[in-house]
Write a protein that holds these residues in place. Structure first.
Motif, PDB file in Angstrom:
ATOM      1  N   THR A   1       1.021  -1.185  -0.084  1.00 42.18           N
ATOM      2  CA  THR A   1       0.016  -0.042  -0.059  1.00 42.18           C
ATOM      3  C   THR A   1       0.828   1.208   0.076  1.00 42.18           C
ATOM      4  OG1 THR A   1      -1.814  -1.145   1.284  1.00 42.18           O
ATOM      5  CG2 THR A   1      -1.854   1.171   1.079  1.00 42.18           C
ATOM      6  N   MET A   2       0.692   1.901  -1.055  1.00 44.55           N
ATOM      7  CA  MET A   2       1.482   3.123  -0.877  1.00 44.55           C
ATOM      8  C   MET A   2       1.005   4.398  -0.161  1.00 44.55           C
ATOM      9  SD  MET A   2       2.944   3.580  -4.895  1.00 44.55           S
ATOM     10  CE  MET A   2       1.246   4.311  -5.639  1.00 44.55           C
TER      11      MET A   2
ATOM     12  N   LYS B   1      -3.170  21.712   7.610  1.00 47.80           N
ATOM     13  CA  LYS B   1      -3.254  20.003   7.985  1.00 47.80           C
ATOM     14  C   LYS B   1      -2.973  19.310   6.771  1.00 47.80           C
ATOM     15  CE  LYS B   1      -6.442  21.109  11.622  1.00 47.80           C
ATOM     16  NZ  LYS B   1      -7.683  21.230  12.228  1.00 47.80           N
ATOM     17  N   SER B   2      -2.850  18.244   6.925  1.00 45.88           N
ATOM     18  CA  SER B   2      -2.781  17.105   5.895  1.00 45.88           C
ATOM     19  C   SER B   2      -3.384  15.803   6.002  1.00 45.88           C
ATOM     20  CB  SER B   2      -1.424  16.763   5.712  1.00 45.88           C
ATOM     21  OG  SER B   2      -0.736  16.373   6.587  1.00 45.88           O
ATOM     22  N   THR B   3      -4.026  15.119   5.100  1.00 44.56           N
ATOM     23  CA  THR B   3      -4.588  13.685   5.333  1.00 44.56           C
ATOM     24  C   THR B   3      -3.810  12.995   4.454  1.00 44.56           C
ATOM     25  OG1 THR B   3      -6.027  14.294   3.457  1.00 44.56           O
ATOM     26  CG2 THR B   3      -7.071  14.552   5.794  1.00 44.56           C
ATOM     27  N   ARG B   4      -3.955  11.449   4.948  1.00 43.39           N
ATOM     28  CA  ARG B   4      -3.114  10.380   4.455  1.00 43.39           C
ATOM     29  C   ARG B   4      -4.101   9.990   3.428  1.00 43.39           C
ATOM     30  NH1 ARG B   4      -0.887   5.648   7.943  1.00 43.39           N
ATOM     31  NH2 ARG B   4       1.398   6.351   7.406  1.00 43.39           N
ATOM     32  N   ILE B   5      -3.568   9.481   2.093  1.00 44.49           N
ATOM     33  CA  ILE B   5      -4.087   8.807   0.989  1.00 44.49           C
ATOM     34  C   ILE B   5      -3.447   7.481   0.791  1.00 44.49           C
ATOM     35  CG2 ILE B   5      -4.460   8.925  -1.503  1.00 44.49           C
ATOM     36  CD1 ILE B   5      -4.287  11.803  -1.309  1.00 44.49           C
ATOM     37  N   LEU B   6      -4.228   6.386   0.890  1.00 44.03           N
ATOM     38  CA  LEU B   6      -3.591   5.078   0.827  1.00 44.03           C
ATOM     39  C   LEU B   6      -3.908   4.662  -0.395  1.00 44.03           C
ATOM     40  CD1 LEU B   6      -4.940   3.619   4.184  1.00 44.03           C
ATOM     41  CD2 LEU B   6      -2.575   4.709   3.622  1.00 44.03           C
ATOM     42  N   LYS B   7      -3.109   4.095  -1.262  1.00 48.51           N
ATOM     43  CA  LYS B   7      -3.137   3.583  -2.788  1.00 48.51           C
ATOM     44  C   LYS B   7      -2.846   2.090  -2.665  1.00 48.51           C
ATOM     45  CE  LYS B   7      -2.307   7.929  -4.933  1.00 48.51           C
ATOM     46  NZ  LYS B   7      -1.739   8.651  -6.276  1.00 48.51           N
ATOM     47  N   PRO B   8      -3.615   1.083  -2.474  1.00 47.38           N
ATOM     48  CA  PRO B   8      -3.557  -0.210  -2.287  1.00 47.38           C
ATOM     49  C   PRO B   8      -3.186  -0.937  -3.664  1.00 47.38           C
ATOM     50  CG  PRO B   8      -5.987   0.155  -2.268  1.00 47.38           C
ATOM     51  CD  PRO B   8      -5.283   1.373  -2.448  1.00 47.38           C
ATOM     52  N   PHE B   9      -2.473  -1.979  -3.521  1.00 52.16           N
ATOM     53  CA  PHE B   9      -2.309  -2.882  -4.651  1.00 52.16           C
ATOM     54  C   PHE B   9      -2.697  -4.318  -4.357  1.00 52.16           C
ATOM     55  CE2 PHE B   9       0.445   0.612  -5.611  1.00 52.16           C
ATOM     56  CZ  PHE B   9       0.748   0.561  -7.085  1.00 52.16           C
ATOM     57  N   SER B  10      -2.957  -5.279  -5.195  1.00 56.35           N
ATOM     58  CA  SER B  10      -3.509  -6.537  -4.710  1.00 56.35           C
ATOM     59  C   SER B  10      -2.702  -7.514  -5.541  1.00 56.35           C
ATOM     60  CB  SER B  10      -4.964  -6.565  -5.224  1.00 56.35           C
ATOM     61  OG  SER B  10      -5.648  -5.632  -4.594  1.00 56.35           O
ATOM     62  N   LYS B  11      -2.794  -8.629  -5.301  1.00 52.88           N
ATOM     63  CA  LYS B  11      -2.268  -9.841  -5.809  1.00 52.88           C
ATOM     64  C   LYS B  11      -3.423 -10.860  -6.527  1.00 52.88           C
ATOM     65  CE  LYS B  11       1.467 -10.420  -2.464  1.00 52.88           C
ATOM     66  NZ  LYS B  11       2.212 -11.293  -1.612  1.00 52.88           N
ATOM     67  N   LEU B  12      -3.125 -11.497  -7.530  1.00 53.07           N
ATOM     68  CA  LEU B  12      -4.100 -12.234  -8.153  1.00 53.07           C
ATOM     69  C   LEU B  12      -3.599 -13.514  -8.751  1.00 53.07           C
ATOM     70  CD1 LEU B  12      -7.054 -12.748  -9.073  1.00 53.07           C
ATOM     71  CD2 LEU B  12      -6.536 -11.859 -11.015  1.00 53.07           C
ATOM     72  N   ARG B  13      -3.786 -14.894  -8.136  1.00 55.77           N
ATOM     73  CA  ARG B  13      -3.325 -16.022  -8.496  1.00 55.77           C
ATOM     74  C   ARG B  13      -4.469 -16.886  -9.130  1.00 55.77           C
ATOM     75  NH1 ARG B  13      -2.599 -21.104  -5.814  1.00 55.77           N
ATOM     76  NH2 ARG B  13      -0.539 -22.081  -6.334  1.00 55.77           N
ATOM     77  N   ILE B  14      -4.103 -17.242 -10.429  1.00 57.58           N
ATOM     78  CA  ILE B  14      -5.131 -18.174 -11.168  1.00 57.58           C
ATOM     79  C   ILE B  14      -4.527 -19.292 -11.443  1.00 57.58           C
ATOM     80  CG2 ILE B  14      -6.589 -18.250 -13.298  1.00 57.58           C
ATOM     81  CD1 ILE B  14      -7.232 -15.219 -13.152  1.00 57.58           C
TER      82      ILE B  14
END
Length: 125
Positions: A93-94, A104-117
């Protein structure tokens, strides 16, 4: 001399493909993966191609890679392939910051995922 060959992680009639850093949450990707579990490969590709979900594009690439692996590396019949397993997990997660008013500031979360087929060759009864 060298290292011994590692054992296969799947069966003899199966092929595997993994997408490691797919941009988007695992929850959204799992909604797409649910649609193709247990389906024939041709039907799964059609479902993903005409899906409105953005994650379907990345899932299509991973499924196409699994089909190519089955055909080229393991000599499996493409017409008899079934999506045996489509599992989703969290990757990195970036963390980013967005400036707000009054210093002030707020945090932004940029998630990544894995896919297994995993695709399996089914014998026609």
């Amino acid at each position: 001399m060298g290292k011994a060959k590692s054992p296969r992680r799947v069966g003899d009639n199966e092929a595997l493909a993994v997408g490691t850093t797919i941009r988007g949450s695992a929850q959204k990707l799992n909604l797409v993966a649910q649609q193709i579990r247990g389906k024939k490969v041709e039907e799964a590709l059609n479902i993903l191609t005409f899906s409105k979900k953005a994650m379907a594009k990345d899932a299509t690439k991973v499924l196409a890679s699994a089909i190519a692996n089955a055909e080229n590396n393991h000599n499996l019949d493409v017409d008899a392939l079934v999506v045996a397993e489509a599992s989703v997990g969290k990757a990195i997660t970036m963390k980013r910051f967005h400036t707000r008013g009054r210093g002030k500031s707020t945090r932004i979360l940029k998630p990544f995922s894995k896919l297994r087929i995993v695709v399996r060759e089914e014998e026609e009864a």
